[in-house]
Every structure is written in C-alpha cells, then in structure tokens.
Design a protein around this motif. Structure first.
Motif, PDB file in Angstrom:
ATOM      1  N   LEU A  51       4.903 -40.260  14.342  1.00 27.17           N
ATOM      2  CA  LEU A  51       5.643 -39.005  14.445  1.00 27.17           C
ATOM      3  C   LEU A  51       5.576 -38.436  15.858  1.00 27.17           C
ATOM      4  O   LEU A  51       6.614 -38.079  16.453  1.00 27.17           O
ATOM      5  N   SER A  52       4.367 -38.347  16.404  1.00 30.57           N
ATOM      6  CA  SER A  52       4.244 -37.764  17.746  1.00 30.57           C
ATOM      7  C   SER A  52       4.988 -38.591  18.779  1.00 30.57           C
ATOM      8  O   SER A  52       5.653 -38.044  19.668  1.00 30.57           O
ATOM      9  N   ASN A  53       4.883 -39.905  18.660  1.00 30.86           N
ATOM     10  CA  ASN A  53       5.603 -40.768  19.594  1.00 30.86           C
ATOM     11  C   ASN A  53       7.102 -40.553  19.498  1.00 30.86           C
ATOM     12  O   ASN A  53       7.806 -40.419  20.512  1.00 30.86           O
ATOM     13  N   ALA A  54       7.600 -40.526  18.265  1.00 30.53           N
ATOM     14  CA  ALA A  54       9.054 -40.388  18.075  1.00 30.53           C
ATOM     15  C   ALA A  54       9.536 -39.043  18.607  1.00 30.53           C
ATOM     16  O   ALA A  54      10.583 -38.954  19.273  1.00 30.53           O
ATOM     17  N   GLN A  55       8.778 -37.986  18.345  1.00 30.05           N
ATOM     18  CA  GLN A  55       9.205 -36.669  18.818  1.00 30.05           C
ATOM     19  C   GLN A  55       9.122 -36.564  20.335  1.00 30.05           C
ATOM     20  O   GLN A  55       9.937 -35.890  20.976  1.00 30.05           O
ATOM     21  N   THR A  56       8.119 -37.216  20.910  1.00 31.51           N
ATOM     22  CA  THR A  56       8.053 -37.260  22.372  1.00 31.51           C
ATOM     23  C   THR A  56       9.293 -37.961  22.913  1.00 31.51           C
ATOM     24  O   THR A  56       9.915 -37.499  23.889  1.00 31.51           O
ATOM     25  N   ALA A  57       9.655 -39.073  22.274  1.00 32.73           N
ATOM     26  CA  ALA A  57      10.834 -39.815  22.724  1.00 32.73           C
ATOM     27  C   ALA A  57      12.073 -38.928  22.659  1.00 32.73           C
ATOM     28  O   ALA A  57      12.917 -38.940  23.561  1.00 32.73           O
ATOM     29  N   GLN A  58      12.175 -38.144  21.591  1.00 35.07           N
ATOM     30  CA  GLN A  58      13.333 -37.237  21.473  1.00 35.07           C
ATOM     31  C   GLN A  58      13.396 -36.282  22.647  1.00 35.07           C
ATOM     32  O   GLN A  58      14.467 -36.038  23.230  1.00 35.07           O
ATOM     33  N   LEU A 102      -3.787 -43.777   6.148  1.00 31.33           N
ATOM     34  CA  LEU A 102      -2.378 -43.869   6.491  1.00 31.33           C
ATOM     35  C   LEU A 102      -1.960 -42.776   7.467  1.00 31.33           C
ATOM     36  O   LEU A 102      -1.007 -42.940   8.234  1.00 31.33           O
ATOM     37  N   ASN A 103      -2.661 -41.664   7.445  1.00 33.15           N
ATOM     38  CA  ASN A 103      -2.276 -40.551   8.318  1.00 33.15           C
ATOM     39  C   ASN A 103      -2.402 -40.876   9.791  1.00 33.15           C
ATOM     40  O   ASN A 103      -1.665 -40.337  10.612  1.00 33.15           O
ATOM     41  N   GLN A 104      -3.340 -41.726  10.128  1.00 38.05           N
ATOM     42  CA  GLN A 104      -3.514 -42.043  11.541  1.00 38.05           C
ATOM     43  C   GLN A 104      -2.263 -42.717  12.101  1.00 38.05           C
ATOM     44  O   GLN A 104      -1.674 -42.220  13.076  1.00 38.05           O
ATOM     45  N   PRO A 105      -1.845 -43.854  11.512  1.00 42.46           N
ATOM     46  CA  PRO A 105      -0.617 -44.441  12.062  1.00 42.46           C
ATOM     47  C   PRO A 105       0.595 -43.519  11.924  1.00 42.46           C
ATOM     48  O   PRO A 105       1.461 -43.492  12.793  1.00 42.46           O
ATOM     49  N   THR A 142      -6.361 -32.831  11.501  1.00 41.78           N
ATOM     50  CA  THR A 142      -7.013 -33.709  10.545  1.00 41.78           C
ATOM     51  C   THR A 142      -6.043 -34.302   9.541  1.00 41.78           C
ATOM     52  O   THR A 142      -5.015 -33.709   9.227  1.00 41.78           O
ATOM     53  N   GLY A 143      -6.337 -35.445   9.002  1.00 44.69           N
ATOM     54  CA  GLY A 143      -5.499 -36.096   8.005  1.00 44.69           C
ATOM     55  C   GLY A 143      -5.738 -35.533   6.627  1.00 44.69           C
ATOM     56  O   GLY A 143      -5.040 -35.824   5.676  1.00 44.69           O
ATOM     57  N   ARG A 144      -6.759 -34.745   6.499  1.00 36.86           N
ATOM     58  CA  ARG A 144      -7.131 -34.298   5.168  1.00 36.86           C
ATOM     59  C   ARG A 144      -7.553 -32.855   5.254  1.00 36.86           C
ATOM     60  O   ARG A 144      -8.310 -32.479   6.128  1.00 36.86           O
ATOM     61  N   ALA A 145      -7.044 -32.047   4.380  1.00 38.04           N
ATOM     62  CA  ALA A 145      -7.426 -30.639   4.447  1.00 38.04           C
ATOM     63  C   ALA A 145      -7.916 -30.183   3.098  1.00 38.04           C
ATOM     64  O   ALA A 145      -7.156 -30.102   2.151  1.00 38.04           O
ATOM     65  N   ASP A 146      -9.196 -29.928   2.994  1.00 38.27           N
ATOM     66  CA  ASP A 146      -9.606 -29.238   1.775  1.00 38.27           C
ATOM     67  C   ASP A 146     -10.155 -27.884   2.169  1.00 38.27           C
ATOM     68  O   ASP A 146     -10.610 -27.679   3.287  1.00 38.27           O
ATOM     69  N   VAL A 147     -10.113 -26.970   1.257  1.00 41.15           N
ATOM     70  CA  VAL A 147     -10.394 -25.574   1.596  1.00 41.15           C
ATOM     71  C   VAL A 147     -11.760 -25.362   2.242  1.00 41.15           C
ATOM     72  O   VAL A 147     -11.856 -24.690   3.254  1.00 41.15           O
ATOM     73  N   ILE A 171      -2.569 -30.182  10.172  1.00 42.43           N
ATOM     74  CA  ILE A 171      -2.634 -31.381   9.338  1.00 42.43           C
ATOM     75  C   ILE A 171      -1.844 -32.512   9.994  1.00 42.43           C
ATOM     76  O   ILE A 171      -0.734 -32.310  10.450  1.00 42.43           O
ATOM     77  N   LYS A 172      -2.438 -33.703   9.982  1.00 40.85           N
ATOM     78  CA  LYS A 172      -1.713 -34.885  10.457  1.00 40.85           C
ATOM     79  C   LYS A 172      -0.823 -35.392   9.342  1.00 40.85           C
ATOM     80  O   LYS A 172      -1.214 -35.341   8.181  1.00 40.85           O
TER      81      LYS A 172
END
Lengths: 206, 459
Positions: free
Chosen positions: B253-260, B245-248, A84-89, A105-106
């Motif tokens: 991150l996952s793409n870059a690490q896969t590439a590594q 913002l976390n989605q992109p 998830t992008g957000r983690a609350d307790v 966490i994402k």
C-alpha cells in the motif's frame, strides 16, 4: 539558535515495510532514518535530536512499548507514532497512556500517516520551544539574589507592595526597587506574565 | 534215533523260517535268540549224552521247552501286532483331530522341502489355497498368487531363512480361488540337516485380512482426528495470520501510494518507480508464501517425512505465534541446543504439536498477572539416540486429579475448542516413535515434554 532540521526515525523489523514507508516519507521531503530494532535505534541515535519516531508495536526482543519506556527513562521527548498490524484495546490504551501521539493500523493510508507525522513534528517543535523558554527562565531565575527571589515569590501570590513589605519586614520603597530588578532580570513586562512563567516552571518540575 | 533227528529237523526249519520273517524284531528283542541258544547249546549235548538210556523223556523235555519258547515268542508277536495296530489307529485319530483343529482355525499347514524346492500341503489345504491336488508347488508357483508388491519382501525373507535358518515370518496379499484378495500371515521354522544347512521349513499360514483391515481403519480414524484438530487450530492461528499478512500489505500500500504521488509530479522519477514496483512484487510473493504455509498447516495432506531440524521447527512456530503471545503479555524464552542432530519427521505435524503445546501454555497462564507470564521452550540432546523438546509455563500447573487425564480426547477446561489438541499431539509423537508427557514444575506451572528418536545417532 539554529535548530537542526527534524528527522523521522522509523523503527520496524520488516525490511519491506521500512523501505516502503521511508520512500513515502522521503517523497514528501521528510528526512528519514531507518532502524531494524529498538536496540539499534537507541544505540545509534542521539535522542535529543528534533523529530519523531514511527515504530512498529510487535517486534522480537524489545517491543514498541518497551522502547516507549526506554525513551522516557532516557529523558527523551521524542513524540511517538505507533504503527501496528494488530490493534487490541489494552495495547492501544497502554501506548496512548504512555504518551504516544497516535496509534495507526497497518496497512496505513498515506494521507493518514503523513498527517500523523506532521502533527508529531509540530508537537515536537512546539515542545522544544517551550523547553528552551523554560530553560531561559530558569537561568534568569538563578541570577536573582535570595532577597529578590523572596520578593518574587510574594509578588506572584498577588500581594501589593505594601503587604510584601510588611511580610518581609522592610519598606515599600525597597520592595519597589527589588520588584523592578526582578522584572528586568526576568525580562518580562507584567506580573501576569511572571505568574504564568512560575506556574509553568512548577508544572515542569512535576 | 531217526524220528528224533526228524523232529529236530522240523523244529530247526521252523526256527529258520521264523528268523527269516521276523528276524529284525527278534534281533531287537534278543530273547528268542537266547531261548534258541540255550536249547542248542545245553539241551542238545545233554540229550545226546543221555540219549542212550534216558532219550525219550530228555527229548520230550527239550521238545516241550522249545515248544513253549516258540509259543511265547509267537504270542508276543501277535500281541505286539495288536498293540501296534491300536497305536496306529489312535495316531490316525489324533492326526485327523489335529487337522480338523487347524481347519477350524482357518490355518493351513505346509512343509517346504528346500532341496527339491517343493511345498507339501494336505489335499484340503491345497484346495483352500487355490492349488490343485496334484500340481507340484515350487517357489514360482507360490509367487504366482502373491501380490506383486509383496513378492520382493517374501523372497527376501525366504532367502534370509535359507541363509541363516531360524524362524520364517512373512505377511503378504494372496489371490485365492474366487478372485478375492486376502492378507496371509506365514509362520514357520527351519530344520537343519546333518551338514548344518537348511533342509526344510515347516509352518502354517493364517488369513489375517480382518486384522489388517482393522489396523488400516484405525489409522484412517487417526488421520480424520488429525484433520479435525487441524481445523480447530485454524481459529487459533488467525491472529498471527493477520499480522503476518499485514507486513507485505503495508509495504504494497505505501509503495503504491508513493508511486501515485510521484506520478503526479514532473519529471517522473522512473528509477524510483521501478524500485517501488520491484518491492511490490516481492511483498506479494511474501504474502503468498505466508498463505501457503498456513494453508499447509490446516490441509489434510498425506504425511511427508524427511529430515527436519527441531530448532528450526521451534523458531518457525514461534514466528507464527509471536503477536498472539505478545498480545497476552507473555514472555517467550528459548533454550535451544547448539548442535542438534536431525529427526525424520513430518514438519507440519511437529509444528502442530508445538503450536498446540505453546497455545496451551499460554492459556494456562491466563489467570495469572501478565508480568509473571513466561514460556520457556527448550531443545536438548537426551541421549545419543534421543532428542527432547519441552514447553514450560509459569501458570497454575495441572491439578493432581487431572494429571492422568490431561491427554484424553475431548477433555478440555477451556470454553472454546474441542479439547482434541493434546490427544492428537500424543498420537503424532507416538507415530514418530517418541513419547509426550506432562509434569508439574517444582516452582510453578507445568512442563510438557516430548522425545523423538534421532535419525543421526552419535556416540
């Protein structure tokens, strides 16, 4: 029996995330199937298949927690990893109490994700084996005659043959015969093992 | 007999003289003529008849009568003349008083003769408006002093009055002697001639600079208030911003690490690496877009009004708030009209309003059990010219004593925030030609509703 190979089921409403995470997992030779929503996953999947589920927590309509509940209701034992992008307790606690294997966490580091998936798949494998064993025991238990069953119930409490005979109003010799037959039918070699099995069966029933 | 004729002759001469000089007034009065006619028609023949024996005193009688009549008429003339002079003086005093009043009010009076295209203005007023005492003021001369941006509107209004008569109203900027620029408000009325065409327009002009300036300062204050409100909303959005913002970022991150990992193996799968890099670029663009959108929401930009679809605005707002709402365990339901005509509005401002109302609804339910937390957002066509949006919550409702004050600025029941949201929302909706109000639901909770005029009225 040949178990089909485990699959990682990835459920996330963001296409970019699905592509990136599935790529990572496939690069490490995991079999991956992706779904855009919990509804799609439930509709298209046989949830008794081996594997684990990696799912996003906040999705429109059905959330990750909803899926957790739905899977339980379906009687599925698939281990869940929340991403998830957000983690609350409160959210974390709910997820873990609901039986999730992990809560990540994402954006997630590749090593962390892969370790969690391995753990989950191992978890699933072990659980399956245990379930198969239990099923076998149940089947075998069902083959016992009522008398044999009575004897078994007494034996597992730790009573000596003499005491069992006294309780059931029969001779020690008869008890010995029944006992041998029980051990044979249940395919076990010691009472200790029998006790363990019965305990496990009792646990599973809860 | 000779001196009778002589006297009559003199009197006749006097009558002719008077008739010539005062003929018009006498004609109007008709009394003098009556006197003369009486004398001529009655007295003369009688006196002629009696001429033989009673001539002397008949003559005296008629002479006396004529003398008295003429005396009365002359006397009346004099008194009328005095009366007229008195009225004229009074009239002139009144006019001067009226002129002083206009001057005291800073009002300039004018009269526009349409056929000659000439504006009459008093000498003092001319000086005030920057015209010389003698120069003819035609339309061109007028426009010379008017601000170029305002000329078109003024010309259009003049043409409208020429075509249709009625009232003339115009506000424009004018350069006055001394170089100062003032806002002038013209007000007048057209007068028709016998052919039904506009013959002249009479009216006044007033300096309204102070009023216009205070209006502009009020608008500036409102903008400032909006800016303040935008910055406080910034805090409210940060949770959703992080999630969006976390989605992109995850994808990158996952793409870059896969590439590594792929690069560490032989052979390198170039096609897959290319796909990975494409996705990284796409994800980055998504992230920039999110940042841009949120930045627009807190920036103090000039209003941009264009056609917007209220359903889209609702959906976009909900996307921004989705994670925050879910974190609070709030169920969101939407009931959006299937076909909704557009509105001309500032999208950012409408989103602000919806954000504010939704966050408020969420806060209203913070005291009740999570399972019962529910927000319903509805859009509907209220009438052929009006659209409506409502945000309903299942919270504790608005206390009766708070009802009238809920939209006041700086009033809040929350521990954080300035309490500016609702008052700014009301201002925004009012500026769009709509209204925002709140009611308590019959069952539980409250509903905040606003209306907006549609730009596409339909029967």
């Amino acid at each position: 029996m040949n178990a089909p190979s485990p699959t990682v089921f990835l459920v996330d409403d963001e296409e970019l995330v699905r592509r990136a995470v599935s790529r990572l997992l496939r690069a490490e030779n995991f079999a991956v199937e992706t779904f855009a929503s919990p509804e799609e996953f439930l509709a298209k999947t046989d949830t008794t298949r081996p594997g684990c589920v990696v799912l996003d927590m906040s999705m429109p309509r059905l959330t990750g927690l909803d899926l957790q509940r739905a899977l339980k209701a379906n009687g599925s034992h698939l281990p869940l990893i929340f991403l998830t992008g957000r983690a609350d307790v409160p959210m974390t606690v709910k997820a873990m109490k609901g039986g999730a294997v992990d809560f990540l966490i994402k954006p997630v580091d590749d090593a962390v994700l892969l370790k969690a998936v391995c753990t989950a798949l191992e978890h699933d494998r072990v659980q399956r084996e245990q379930r198969v064993d239990l099923e076998n025991f149940r089947t075998r238990l069902a083959t016992l005659t009522p008398r044999e069953r009575e004897v078994l119930d007494h034996i597992v409490t730790g009573q000596l043959n003499k005491q069992v005979a006294a309780d059931l109003g029969t001779v020690e010799k008869t008890i010995k015969v029944h006992r041998a037959r029980v051990m044979e039918k249940m395919k076990i070699s010691s009472i200790a093992e029998l006790v363990r099995i019965m305990e496990r069966l009792a646990q599973a029933r809860k | 007999m000779n001196w009778v004729i002589l006297i009559y002759g003199i009197l006749a001469g006097a009558c002719v003289f008077l008739a010539a000089t005062r003929g018009r007034i006498w004609w109007r009065e008709r009394r003098a003529w009556a006197h003369l006619a009486f004398v001529v028609c009655c007295v003369l023949p009688i006196s002629m008849y009696w001429a033989g024996s009673h001539l002397p005193w008949m003559m005296t009688l008629s002479l006396a009568y004529l003398a008295v009549a003429l005396g009365l008429v002359l006397g009346e003339d004099l008194t009328r003349s005095a009366r007229m002079t008195k009225r004229l003086t009074e009239s002139e005093t009144a006019l001067r008083a009226s002129e002083r009043r206009l001057e005291a009010a800073g009002v300039v009076a004018w009269e526009w003769d349409v056929s000659r295209d000439e504006v009459w203005m008093g000498a003092r007023d001319r000086a005030k408006m920057g015209f010389t005492t003698d120069e003819p003021i035609d339309r061109e001369r007028l426009f010379h002093d008017v601000h170029p941006d305002d000329r078109a509107a003024m010309a259009a209004e003049m043409q409208r009055v020429l075509d249709h008569g009625g009232r003339y109203e115009c506000e424009y900027r004018c350069v006055l002697p001394g170089g100062s620029v003032r806002w002038i408000s013209d007000r007048g009325r057209a007068e028709m001639d016998t052919n039904g065409r506009v013959a002249r327009v009479r009216g006044v002009s007033v300096d309204v600079t102070r009023r216009v300036e205070s209006e502009e300062s009020l608008a500036a204050q409102r903008r400032q208030l909006g800016q303040l409100s935008r910055t406080t909303m910034h805090g409210e959005l940060s949770g959703s911003l992080a999630h969006e913002l976390n989605q992109p970022l995850t994808s990158i991150l996952s793409n870059a690490q896969t590439a590594q990992r792929l690069l560490a193996r032989e052979p390198v799968d170039a096609a897959l690496l290319r796909d990975i890099l494409d996705d990284i670029v796409t994800a980055d663009k998504h992230a920039s877009e999110v940042v841009r959108r949120v930045r627009a929401l807190v920036k103090n930009d000039e209003q941009v009004r264009q056609r917007e679809d209220l359903n889209e605005v609702v959906n976009e707002t909900l996307r921004l708030l989705r994670t925050d709402l879910q974190a609070q365990g709030v169920r969101i339901e939407t009931d959006l009209a299937a076909t909704l005509p557009g509105v001309i509005a500032d999208r950012v401002q409408l989103q602000q309003v919806l954000l504010n109302l939704t966050v408020n609804a969420c806060d209203a339910m913070s005291e009740i059990a999570p399972e019962s937390r529910r927000i319903v957002i509805r859009t509907e066509v209220v009438s052929s010219t009006v659209l409506g949006v409502s945000v309903e919550d299942s919270g504790t409702g608005i206390a009766p004593e708070m009802m009238g004050k809920v939209f006041d600025a700086f009033r809040t029941t929350k521990t954080k925030g300035l309490g500016l949201g609702l008052s700014v929302c009301r201002t925004i909706i009012a500026a769009h030609g709509g209204a925002l109000w709140a009611t308590n639901n019959p069952t539980r909770g409250s509903t905040f509703r606003f209306t907006l005029p549609t730009s596409e009225p339909h029967p």
